[in-house]
Write an enzyme that holds these catalytic residues in place. Structure first.
Site, PDB file in Angstrom:
ATOM      1  N   CYS A   1     -11.361  18.107  -1.681  1.00 46.34           N
ATOM      2  CA  CYS A   1     -10.238  17.551  -0.916  1.00 46.34           C
ATOM      3  C   CYS A   1      -8.904  18.225  -1.193  1.00 46.34           C
ATOM      4  O   CYS A   1      -8.137  18.500  -0.256  1.00 46.34           O
ATOM      5  CB  CYS A   1     -10.142  16.041  -1.148  1.00 46.34           C
ATOM      6  SG  CYS A   1      -9.760  15.553  -2.848  1.00 46.34           S
TER       7      CYS A   1
ATOM      8  N   HIS B   1      -8.126  11.106  -3.858  1.00 48.10           N
ATOM      9  CA  HIS B   1      -8.361  11.859  -2.629  1.00 48.10           C
ATOM     10  C   HIS B   1      -7.026  12.413  -2.165  1.00 48.10           C
ATOM     11  O   HIS B   1      -5.994  11.735  -2.248  1.00 48.10           O
ATOM     12  CB  HIS B   1      -8.980  10.980  -1.543  1.00 48.10           C
ATOM     13  CG  HIS B   1      -9.250  11.707  -0.264  1.00 48.10           C
ATOM     14  ND1 HIS B   1      -9.953  12.888  -0.220  1.00 48.10           N
ATOM     15  CD2 HIS B   1      -8.888  11.444   1.018  1.00 48.10           C
ATOM     16  CE1 HIS B   1     -10.022  13.315   1.035  1.00 48.10           C
ATOM     17  NE2 HIS B   1      -9.380  12.455   1.804  1.00 48.10           N
TER      18      HIS B   1
ATOM     19  N   ASP C   1      -5.926  14.768   7.567  1.00 53.67           N
ATOM     20  CA  ASP C   1      -6.936  14.942   6.522  1.00 53.67           C
ATOM     21  C   ASP C   1      -7.950  15.970   6.996  1.00 53.67           C
ATOM     22  O   ASP C   1      -8.738  15.709   7.905  1.00 53.67           O
ATOM     23  CB  ASP C   1      -7.618  13.604   6.217  1.00 53.67           C
ATOM     24  CG  ASP C   1      -8.408  13.656   4.908  1.00 53.67           C
ATOM     25  OD1 ASP C   1      -8.616  14.762   4.384  1.00 53.67           O
ATOM     26  OD2 ASP C   1      -8.807  12.580   4.422  1.00 53.67           O
TER      27      ASP C   1
ATOM     28  N   ASN D   1      -6.191   0.539   1.858  1.00 53.76           N
ATOM     29  CA  ASN D   1      -6.029  -0.910   1.797  1.00 53.76           C
ATOM     30  C   ASN D   1      -7.309  -1.690   2.087  1.00 53.76           C
ATOM     31  O   ASN D   1      -7.245  -2.852   2.501  1.00 53.76           O
ATOM     32  CB  ASN D   1      -4.929  -1.366   2.771  1.00 53.76           C
ATOM     33  CG  ASN D   1      -4.236  -2.623   2.275  1.00 53.76           C
ATOM     34  OD1 ASN D   1      -4.464  -3.075   1.161  1.00 53.76           O
ATOM     35  ND2 ASN D   1      -3.389  -3.188   3.118  1.00 53.76           N
TER      36      ASN D   1
ATOM     37  N   ASP E   1     -10.763  -3.702   0.809  1.00 51.58           N
ATOM     38  CA  ASP E   1     -11.131  -4.505  -0.358  1.00 51.58           C
ATOM     39  C   ASP E   1     -12.386  -3.909  -0.995  1.00 51.58           C
ATOM     40  O   ASP E   1     -13.225  -3.320  -0.310  1.00 51.58           O
ATOM     41  CB  ASP E   1     -11.403  -5.955   0.050  1.00 51.58           C
ATOM     42  CG  ASP E   1     -10.122  -6.711   0.398  1.00 51.58           C
ATOM     43  OD1 ASP E   1      -9.035  -6.116   0.279  1.00 51.58           O
ATOM     44  OD2 ASP E   1     -10.227  -7.883   0.791  1.00 51.58           O
TER      45      ASP E   1
ATOM     46  N   GLU F   1       0.882  -5.431  -2.854  1.00 50.99           N
ATOM     47  CA  GLU F   1      -0.464  -5.996  -2.881  1.00 50.99           C
ATOM     48  C   GLU F   1      -0.415  -7.509  -3.125  1.00 50.99           C
ATOM     49  O   GLU F   1       0.314  -7.994  -3.992  1.00 50.99           O
ATOM     50  CB  GLU F   1      -1.299  -5.338  -3.982  1.00 50.99           C
ATOM     51  CG  GLU F   1      -1.750  -3.927  -3.642  1.00 50.99           C
ATOM     52  CD  GLU F   1      -2.890  -3.896  -2.650  1.00 50.99           C
ATOM     53  OE1 GLU F   1      -3.218  -4.961  -2.076  1.00 50.99           O
ATOM     54  OE2 GLU F   1      -3.453  -2.803  -2.427  1.00 50.99           O
TER      55      GLU F   1
ATOM     56  N   GLU G   1       1.244  -8.099   3.350  1.00 50.66           N
ATOM     57  CA  GLU G   1       0.125  -7.161   3.177  1.00 50.66           C
ATOM     58  C   GLU G   1      -1.157  -7.741   3.744  1.00 50.66           C
ATOM     59  O   GLU G   1      -1.919  -7.057   4.431  1.00 50.66           O
ATOM     60  CB  GLU G   1      -0.036  -6.820   1.691  1.00 50.66           C
ATOM     61  CG  GLU G   1      -1.128  -5.796   1.391  1.00 50.66           C
ATOM     62  CD  GLU G   1      -2.438  -6.450   1.012  1.00 50.66           C
ATOM     63  OE1 GLU G   1      -3.495  -5.791   1.147  1.00 50.66           O
ATOM     64  OE2 GLU G   1      -2.418  -7.622   0.581  1.00 50.66           O
TER      65      GLU G   1
END
Length: 730
Positions: free
Chosen positions: A280, A339, A362, A402, A404, A450, A455
């Site tokens: 990456c 990353h 990316d 973001n 979980d 967070e 959020e």
């Protein structure tokens, strides 16, 4: 009757124009200019000078294989008598006249397609007295200095950093140990601009319809998206071949690279054969070089604990067994220790107002987008607010920062939820600060704090938008952070909607009865023993018997686990509110041969207590530190004059190594790469070497050195130099 005007020659005034257009670092021998800003030409004639009113001069600018006026790749414009003002169309103006010469200012519109242009001239002095000539070729780039250009950046320090700086820092390691790694972007090496345009001409859109592709190159969003596909080689003859197998035979280990010019030149030299190998940070570094070369402000960004969600539910599932071992992927989801991607700065005229500015790109080939391995540009603002319906690839980017993370315990066919973590994905999002060598934390640009209501609302908005776009929302039980708690089955979107409406969290909390924490007793360094400690605290007023399963295993930076090299089971008795400590050492001889190129290990502790049978998980990623090379400059550094340099190094391993090679490079300091064979080094042997370099460009420069061997991963060092101009001029 005056004889018709005839052209003798043209003076492109490249040194002066290129200096004004911030391209002199590339070359002063040919014209390289930026759109939306005028450049000057001097036209020399054979027998007489230009006579306004008698002579008409037309200029023709063309780019691409099939230039057409309606597609914006061909422009015909009359030489006027005033300064060019409108930046929406090609124009030329008369500046001054000599006996046989005329100075002309030419302006390319701020939205013109970038590329290689041919400039032609048509001279008309009346009936039967017309002539046309090819003046030559020039290159047109994006212009971050022009307010009308989509890539305009108002801050000059930011322009200097994100367009002009040929050196940078890319952050690696893990969330607890962030390490700077130097990189030579080298975007102004003279041959790189031609390679960058060659890259554009190799993209699949150009191969299918070159005229249309060239006409779209006025859009920074289009150019950046095309480049994010061509920097990898998954769909075309792109620059880099990705490799995460740890078998790098037939190529270069990704960790050895520290220079984009070396990669791009190899791709060019082999006529478009993908360079082996990249990961990456290499993809992002090459992307940054190409984008800056073409004039788009760009930076490399590192996301620690980066999510890779493949099924669109914004959940990253990871699995463990009863020994504490992190298991190979049972799903395509993963969490990368770090990353690296890019951000580029541009207006987004294809989106509603408010989504311009930094955009995520990316080039690492992870998932297909519209059939190709590319990603972005995705507005950072949209990611922060959960507005993932805006193109391009915003849902995937949102999941990287973001999602979980859910940890599962597998026992045969039985699956038990260990932990649901809302806060662990997307930590310490980092980039190099403007004008310094410091790290800038930009996490707040990607998400609200967070756990905050803002959020979670952004999370729900993103999840809902992604579900409406076609991803199937997961039907599951509302998760418990630590084991047993559950509620009635519901879709995740419904659970979140209900919780947020009530001002709370969708995650049902179970009160912990035991806490676990893993620590490093001393810094982890390559070649040294690992010294670890587990802290276990009884949080209740009752005695507990605890079974502790500990496991340590190599892990690649993309989250891929390797088999454990150390495991142990320990039984611990804890009185009420008591804290127990267990420390252990793992000798380098026991783990060293198991380490991958990333030099990272995952330490895991799984606890089960004997009253509620509640299970607790603690884990820690450890990146082994490598020594740095020490670079000492022994004399003043002046352009075109050799200066002595001393490099000190050490073999960090408790065993001999052979095949040691020192590679030195740096834009303006070394043309290409200088390699010095050092041979063998004994166990923990220190050494040094003195040699000379001759810089060929003045100004601030970054010198890079890399030591490679048969056994240890590349060891690097760098030094910032200020190269003084030659007293007599360059």
């Amino acid at each position: 009757m005056a004889k018709g005007l005839q052209l003798a020659s043209v003076d492109w005034q490249s040194p002066r124009n290129n200096m004004r257009h911030h391209t002199a670092e590339i070359s002063t021998r040919r014209l390289i200019v930026r759109r939306g800003q005028a450049f000057d030409l001097r036209l020399h004639f054979l027998t007489r000078g230009f006579q306004p009113g008698l002579d008409s001069i037309y200029l023709i600018a063309e780019t691409g294989p099939q230039p057409e006026r309606q597609s914006g790749t061909r422009a015909v414009f009359l030489l006027g008598l005033g300064q060019p003002e409108a930046k929406s169309a090609w124009s030329a103006s008369y500046i001054s006249n000599g006996p046989r010469s005329t100075d002309v200012a030419v302006l390319a519109p701020a939205g013109a397609p970038i590329g290689r242009y041919q400039l032609k001239i048509h001279l008309d002095s009346g009936p039967g007295q017309a002539a046309s000539y090819l003046l030559g070729e020039f290159l047109l780039l994006f212009n971050a200095w022009c307010p009308e250009d989509d890539v305009y950046l108002a801050s000059d320090p930011e322009r200097q950093e994100y367009v002009m700086n040929e050196d940078g820092i890319i952050y690696q390691g893990n969330k607890d140990w962030i390490q700077p790694s130097p990189w030579n972007y080298g975007q102004f090496e003279e041959d790189l601009v031609d390679i960058c345009f060659q890259l554009l001409d190799r993209n699949l859109n150009y191969q299918r319809n070159p005229a249309r592709d060239c006409s779209l190159r006025g859009s920074a969003a289009y150019v950046s998206r095309v480049l994010s596909a061509i920097v990898n080689s998954n769909d075309d003859s792109g620059v880099l071949l990705g490799n995460w197998t740890e078998d790098y035979s037939g190529g270069v280990r990704p960790t050895e690279w520290s220079s984009s010019p070396a990669i791009l030149r190899q791709w060019h030299r082999t006529r478009g054969q993908p360079v082996r190998y990249g990961q990456c940070w290499v993809f992002a570094a090459v992307m940054c070089s190409v984008m800056r070369c073409l004039g788009i402000p760009t930076r490399a960004v590192t996301n620690f604990n980066s999510g890779h969600d493949t099924d669109g539910n914004l959940i990253i599932d990871v699995f463990y067994d009863k020994t504490g071992q992190l298991l190979p992927r049972k799903s395509k989801d993963s969490v990368w220790n770090f990353h690296v991607w890019n951000e580029c700065w541009m207006a987004r005229r294809d989106l509603p107002a408010g989504y311009g500015g930094w955009q995520v790109l990316d080039a690492t080939p992870q998932e297909r987008s519209n059939g190709l391995y590319c990603c972005g540009p995705a507005p950072v603002t949209a990611i922060r607010e959960g507005d993932v319906q805006h193109r391009y690839d915003a849902p995937f980017v949102f999941s990287m920062v973001n999602a979980d993370r859910v940890a599962w315990l597998l026992s045969g066919t039985r699956k038990e939820k260990l932990h649901w973590d809302e806060n662990s994905i997307g930590i310490h999002i980092s980039t190099k600060d403007v004008g310094s060598q410091d790290r800038q934390d930009i996490t707040s640009a990607y998400k609200h704090p967070e756990g905050s209501l803002e959020e979670r609302r952004a999370f729900l908005k993103a999840l809902t938008a992604w579900s409406r776009a076609g991803a199937e929302p997961e039907t599951t039980r509302s998760p418990a952070r630590s084991g047993a708690g559950a509620v009635a089955a519901t879709t995740r979107s419904e659970a979140m909607s209900t919780a947020l409406a009530e001002g709370g969290s969708p995650v049902a909390l179970t009160e912990a009865q035991l806490s676990l924490q893993l620590q490093l007793v001393e810094s982890a360094e390559i070649g040294q023993d690992l010294h670890l400690m587990l802290l276990a605290r009884n949080l209740e007023a009752a005695r507990k018997e605890v079974k502790l399963s500990r496991s340590t295993q190599p892990v690649l930076h993309d989250g891929t686990p390797r088999p454990p090299f150390w495991q142990d089971t320990h039984y611990l008795s804890l009185d009420p509110r008591e804290e127990g400590r267990i420390s252990w050492r793992i000798a380098y001889g026991q783990y060293g041969r198991h380490l991958g190129e990333d030099q990272q290990v995952q330490v895991i502790a799984l606890a089960e207590e004997n009253t509620s049978w509640q299970k607790m998980l603690a884990e820690k990623t450890v990146t082994l530190a490598r020594p740095s090379l020490t670079l000492s400059v022994l004399a003043p550094v002046v352009v075109n004059q050799p200066f002595p340099l001393h490099v000190e190094f050490i073999n960090p391993l408790p065993q001999p190594v052979d095949g040691c090679v020192l590679v030195v490079e740096g834009g303006g300091l070394v043309k290409g790469q200088a390699s010095i064979e050092l041979g063998s080094l004994q166990a923990q042997e220190k050494g040094g070497i003195k040699f000379q370099l001759t810089p060929y460009k003045s100004g601030p420069r970054q010198l890079h050195a890399t030591l490679t061997s048969s056994l240890f991963p590349p060891i690097k060092g760098w030094k910032q130099l200020e190269v003084a101009p030659h007293p007599g001029g360059n």
